[in-house]
Design a protein around this motif. Sequence first.
Motif, PDB file in Angstrom:
ATOM      1  N   LEU A 173       3.938   3.101  34.923  1.00 24.65           N
ATOM      2  CA  LEU A 173       3.562   1.804  34.379  1.00 24.65           C
ATOM      3  C   LEU A 173       3.301   0.796  35.491  1.00 24.65           C
ATOM      4  N   GLY A 174       2.085   0.289  35.532  1.00 29.68           N
ATOM      5  CA  GLY A 174       1.751  -0.782  36.473  1.00 29.68           C
ATOM      6  C   GLY A 174       1.430  -0.297  37.880  1.00 29.68           C
ATOM      7  N   TYR A 175       1.638   0.982  38.139  1.00 30.50           N
ATOM      8  CA  TYR A 175       1.434   1.495  39.492  1.00 30.50           C
ATOM      9  C   TYR A 175       0.745   2.850  39.434  1.00 30.50           C
ATOM     10  N   TYR A 176       0.111   3.223  40.536  1.00 27.38           N
ATOM     11  CA  TYR A 176      -0.288   4.626  40.658  1.00 27.38           C
ATOM     12  C   TYR A 176       0.453   5.214  41.847  1.00 27.38           C
ATOM     13  N   GLU A 177       0.686   6.508  41.753  1.00 29.45           N
ATOM     14  CA  GLU A 177       1.590   7.147  42.697  1.00 29.45           C
ATOM     15  C   GLU A 177       0.803   7.909  43.747  1.00 29.45           C
ATOM     16  N   LEU A 224      -1.431  -1.238  40.308  1.00 33.38           N
ATOM     17  CA  LEU A 224      -2.744  -1.124  39.677  1.00 33.38           C
ATOM     18  C   LEU A 224      -3.402  -2.492  39.627  1.00 33.38           C
ATOM     19  N   ASN A 225      -4.708  -2.521  39.439  1.00 35.73           N
ATOM     20  CA  ASN A 225      -5.334  -3.836  39.306  1.00 35.73           C
ATOM     21  C   ASN A 225      -5.091  -4.392  37.898  1.00 35.73           C
ATOM     22  N   LYS A 226      -5.403  -5.690  37.769  1.00 38.24           N
ATOM     23  CA  LYS A 226      -5.046  -6.389  36.526  1.00 38.24           C
ATOM     24  C   LYS A 226      -5.649  -5.737  35.298  1.00 38.24           C
ATOM     25  N   LYS A 227      -6.870  -5.259  35.451  1.00 35.82           N
ATOM     26  CA  LYS A 227      -7.571  -4.685  34.317  1.00 35.82           C
ATOM     27  C   LYS A 227      -6.870  -3.408  33.848  1.00 35.82           C
ATOM     28  N   GLN A 228      -6.462  -2.588  34.820  1.00 36.35           N
ATOM     29  CA  GLN A 228      -5.773  -1.343  34.456  1.00 36.35           C
ATOM     30  C   GLN A 228      -4.434  -1.635  33.801  1.00 36.35           C
ATOM     31  N   ILE A 229      -3.742  -2.658  34.341  1.00 38.14           N
ATOM     32  CA  ILE A 229      -2.448  -3.017  33.758  1.00 38.14           C
ATOM     33  C   ILE A 229      -2.650  -3.504  32.326  1.00 38.14           C
ATOM     34  N   ALA A 230      -3.670  -4.325  32.130  1.00 37.88           N
ATOM     35  CA  ALA A 230      -3.955  -4.828  30.784  1.00 37.88           C
ATOM     36  C   ALA A 230      -4.260  -3.661  29.844  1.00 37.88           C
ATOM     37  N   GLN A 268      -3.125  -0.608  30.055  1.00 40.19           N
ATOM     38  CA  GLN A 268      -1.867   0.056  29.697  1.00 40.19           C
ATOM     39  C   GLN A 268      -1.120  -0.750  28.633  1.00 40.19           C
ATOM     40  N   ARG A 269      -1.182  -2.075  28.793  1.00 41.94           N
ATOM     41  CA  ARG A 269      -0.438  -2.926  27.862  1.00 41.94           C
ATOM     42  C   ARG A 269      -0.968  -2.860  26.444  1.00 41.94           C
ATOM     43  N   THR A 270      -2.275  -2.655  26.311  1.00 40.29           N
ATOM     44  CA  THR A 270      -2.824  -2.618  24.965  1.00 40.29           C
ATOM     45  C   THR A 270      -2.224  -1.468  24.170  1.00 40.29           C
ATOM     46  N   ARG A 271      -1.626  -0.510  24.863  1.00 38.03           N
ATOM     47  CA  ARG A 271      -1.093   0.658  24.163  1.00 38.03           C
ATOM     48  C   ARG A 271       0.404   0.518  23.898  1.00 38.03           C
ATOM     49  N   ILE A 272       0.964  -0.629  24.268  1.00 38.70           N
ATOM     50  CA  ILE A 272       2.379  -0.886  24.037  1.00 38.70           C
ATOM     51  C   ILE A 272       2.493  -2.207  23.280  1.00 38.70           C
ATOM     52  N   GLY A 273       2.972  -2.165  22.069  1.00 42.08           N
ATOM     53  CA  GLY A 273       3.120  -3.399  21.309  1.00 42.08           C
ATOM     54  C   GLY A 273       4.459  -4.044  21.597  1.00 42.08           C
ATOM     55  N   MET A 274       4.487  -5.378  21.566  1.00 49.12           N
ATOM     56  CA  MET A 274       5.748  -6.061  21.832  1.00 49.12           C
ATOM     57  C   MET A 274       5.963  -7.138  20.773  1.00 49.12           C
ATOM     58  N   VAL A 275       7.149  -7.143  20.206  1.00 48.88           N
ATOM     59  CA  VAL A 275       7.506  -8.154  19.219  1.00 48.88           C
ATOM     60  C   VAL A 275       8.668  -8.961  19.788  1.00 48.88           C
ATOM     61  N   PHE A 276       8.494 -10.281  19.770  1.00 51.41           N
ATOM     62  CA  PHE A 276       9.454 -11.141  20.448  1.00 51.41           C
ATOM     63  C   PHE A 276      10.422 -11.788  19.469  1.00 51.41           C
ATOM     64  N   GLN A 277      11.560 -12.163  20.000  1.00 55.73           N
ATOM     65  CA  GLN A 277      12.548 -12.886  19.200  1.00 55.73           C
ATOM     66  C   GLN A 277      11.941 -14.159  18.612  1.00 55.73           C
ATOM     67  N   GLN A 278      11.111 -14.828  19.424  1.00 58.66           N
ATOM     68  CA  GLN A 278      10.521 -16.107  19.014  1.00 58.66           C
ATOM     69  C   GLN A 278       9.183 -15.959  18.320  1.00 58.66           C
ATOM     70  N   SER A 338       0.998  -9.309  26.541  1.00 57.59           N
ATOM     71  CA  SER A 338       1.369  -8.047  25.903  1.00 57.59           C
ATOM     72  C   SER A 338       0.221  -7.489  25.066  1.00 57.59           C
ATOM     73  N   LEU A 339      -0.739  -8.361  24.726  1.00 59.09           N
ATOM     74  CA  LEU A 339      -1.930  -7.854  24.039  1.00 59.09           C
ATOM     75  C   LEU A 339      -2.980  -7.372  25.041  1.00 59.09           C
ATOM     76  N   GLY A 340      -2.695  -7.582  26.319  1.00 59.79           N
ATOM     77  CA  GLY A 340      -3.631  -7.138  27.349  1.00 59.79           C
ATOM     78  C   GLY A 340      -4.762  -8.112  27.604  1.00 59.79           C
ATOM     79  N   MET A 341      -4.555  -9.387  27.299  1.00 59.31           N
ATOM     80  CA  MET A 341      -5.620 -10.368  27.546  1.00 59.31           C
ATOM     81  C   MET A 341      -5.790 -10.590  29.048  1.00 59.31           C
ATOM     82  N   SER A 342      -7.048 -10.811  29.440  1.00 56.38           N
ATOM     83  CA  SER A 342      -7.309 -11.108  30.844  1.00 56.38           C
ATOM     84  C   SER A 342      -6.980 -12.573  31.113  1.00 56.38           C
ATOM     85  N   GLY A 343      -6.932 -12.917  32.396  1.00 55.76           N
ATOM     86  CA  GLY A 343      -6.564 -14.277  32.772  1.00 55.76           C
ATOM     87  C   GLY A 343      -7.463 -15.326  32.154  1.00 55.76           C
TER      88      GLY A 343
END
Lengths: 255, 310
Positions: A70-74, A82-88, A90-100, B196-201
């Motif tokens: 996650l976030g890195y290549y080995e 990883l660059n921002k686009k690759q990290i983004a 990866q994130r699209t495949r992980i959903g996150m639900v927050f307390q708030q 977390s939705l993968g939005m760009s800057g």
Amino acid sequence: MSTDGTIHARAIRKSFGPKLVLKDVDLDIASGEVCCIIGPSGSGKSTLLRSINGLETVDTGVLKVNGENLGYYETETAYHRLNKKQIAEQRTRIGMVFQQFNLFPNMTAQENIMAGPVLVKGAEKGAAARQAHELLASVGLAGFGDYYPAQLSGGQQQRVAIARSLAMDPEIMLFDEPTSALDPEKVGEVLAVMKELAKKGMTMVVVTHEMGFAREVADSLIFMDDGYVVERGDAREILRNPKERRTQSFLEKVL
Amino acid sequence: MLNSNGHRRETTVSRVDPALKPRLRRRSAFEYVAWIICCLLAVGILFSVSTNPNFKWHVVARYFTHETIIRGLMLTIFLTVASMVFGTLLGLVLAIMRSSSTKPIAATAGVYITLFRGTPVLVQLIFWFNIAALYPNLTIGIPFTDISTAVDVNALIAPITAALIGLTLNEAAYMAEIIRGGFAAVGKGQIEAADSLGMSGGMKMRKVIIPQAMPSIIPATGNQVIGMFKETSLVSVLGVAELLQSAQLIYARTYETIPLLIVASLWYLVMTLLLSYPQSKLEQKYSRTSSRLPRKAKKVVLTAPEGIAR
Ligand SMILES: Nc1ncnc2c1ncn2[C@@H]1O[C@H](COP(=O)(O)OP(=O)(O)OP(=O)(O)O)[C@@H](O)[C@H]1O
Ligand SMILES: [Mg+2]
């Protein structure tokens, strides 16, 4: 980029300044598994969860989510960011639900749900709207699409937030105390949606204080204290019959 | 003393339904005294102003809508609008740079803001007016090629250009801070949700941060417009014929200094009052919407005990 839905962590460490918050944490979550994380305040539950979708970066250790680092290549010698686009991506495949909930207050429920598919994945608007409709219905909020978050109750907002994450079609869903900010009578409606999701075979990691939910829905359970994973294993087994002293005293307090 | 006793007796005697009795505001003796002093002062000032012939109210009336004055007023309005528009755009760019995670970019914006907020506008205006002394010839061209044109800076920086540049660059620094303050007011959770939705800057900025920062940016910008309207009077030192300079041009000829300053002041006052109305409406509107935002949940968490047993 295969669908996977697994999480593997080996000896991950994370510190904020001088304070070590995650201490050699190991984690193995199989595809379709529902894992609850419990533990006292400040034990590092949120930090662990946030590391899994890259909101925090771990200092050392192996962290593979959906089968990828996650976030890195080995390479032979190091992990490279990883660059921002690759990290983004990866994130699209992980959903996150927050307390708030963290719904976007400037968008309606439907726009919130469509935000990911349309803005990030470039989905066609009509299709995204149809999907939003279905998702709203599946969390019991059919007809609430035009409401702004401020016009919804906490429980409704949290269900929209779950739908928003699901709209990205993730392999893994992470929940950080999804019911802690809710009035007691609204907790059930959110847990019911989560239960449905678990039944459909979603990989879920849930930080929670809802022991009832853990007992009923979770496959595995992790008890954290002071940055350590003190005990992990079958959820019902641990809740019925904790092995570690610290787990026992924690469960005595919360049950 | 007197009325506290008096009142108590009254309540027992009167037949008015106690539930319907009005609750009167307590006025202290100090308040009455203050009123009297204020009225006396106002009457005194009005009397003096209207009877002192040196105010020459007929001159004020004659020049109030004089062509030179109106033209000056127009220029003042133009300078205000132009410098606010450009200043806000540049300020937005600076604010985004300032919040960048790339250090040199954030630092550049930081230095800019420090420089332009740390020196007086008047000095900046005179500086831009005299910039030709620093760079007499400006060559605009593409680096490492022969394509270029030389520009005579003295001709380029006419007073009005210097005024516009000076006001814009200065305003940009203030607007950058206002906009950045607006960005900072957007909750961390919002940014995490977008992440977390993968939005760009850029997407995050456009769809999440800027729309939510608007309620705090817009009223502050309104205040800046009002301030800028008066600030433009500084460019009179460059000989730009805005409102104040127009008045000066006339009294340099007629020696009717005070009446013409009153003319200018009245116009500034009128315009400021005209601008304050929409400004207060904006403020109301945005304070209402921001209070409608879901802030309630946040409070619940802060007070909720950890590890509630259920
Ligand atoms: N951004 C941060 N900067 C510095 N310290 C932090 C940060 N985030 C968390 N911590 C610290 O890390 C520790 C673990 O925090 P974390 O939020 O993971 O705990 P938690 O188990 O989720 O607790 P809670 O049940 O209260 O949510 C705490 O001591 C906290 O103070
Ligand atoms: Mg937490």
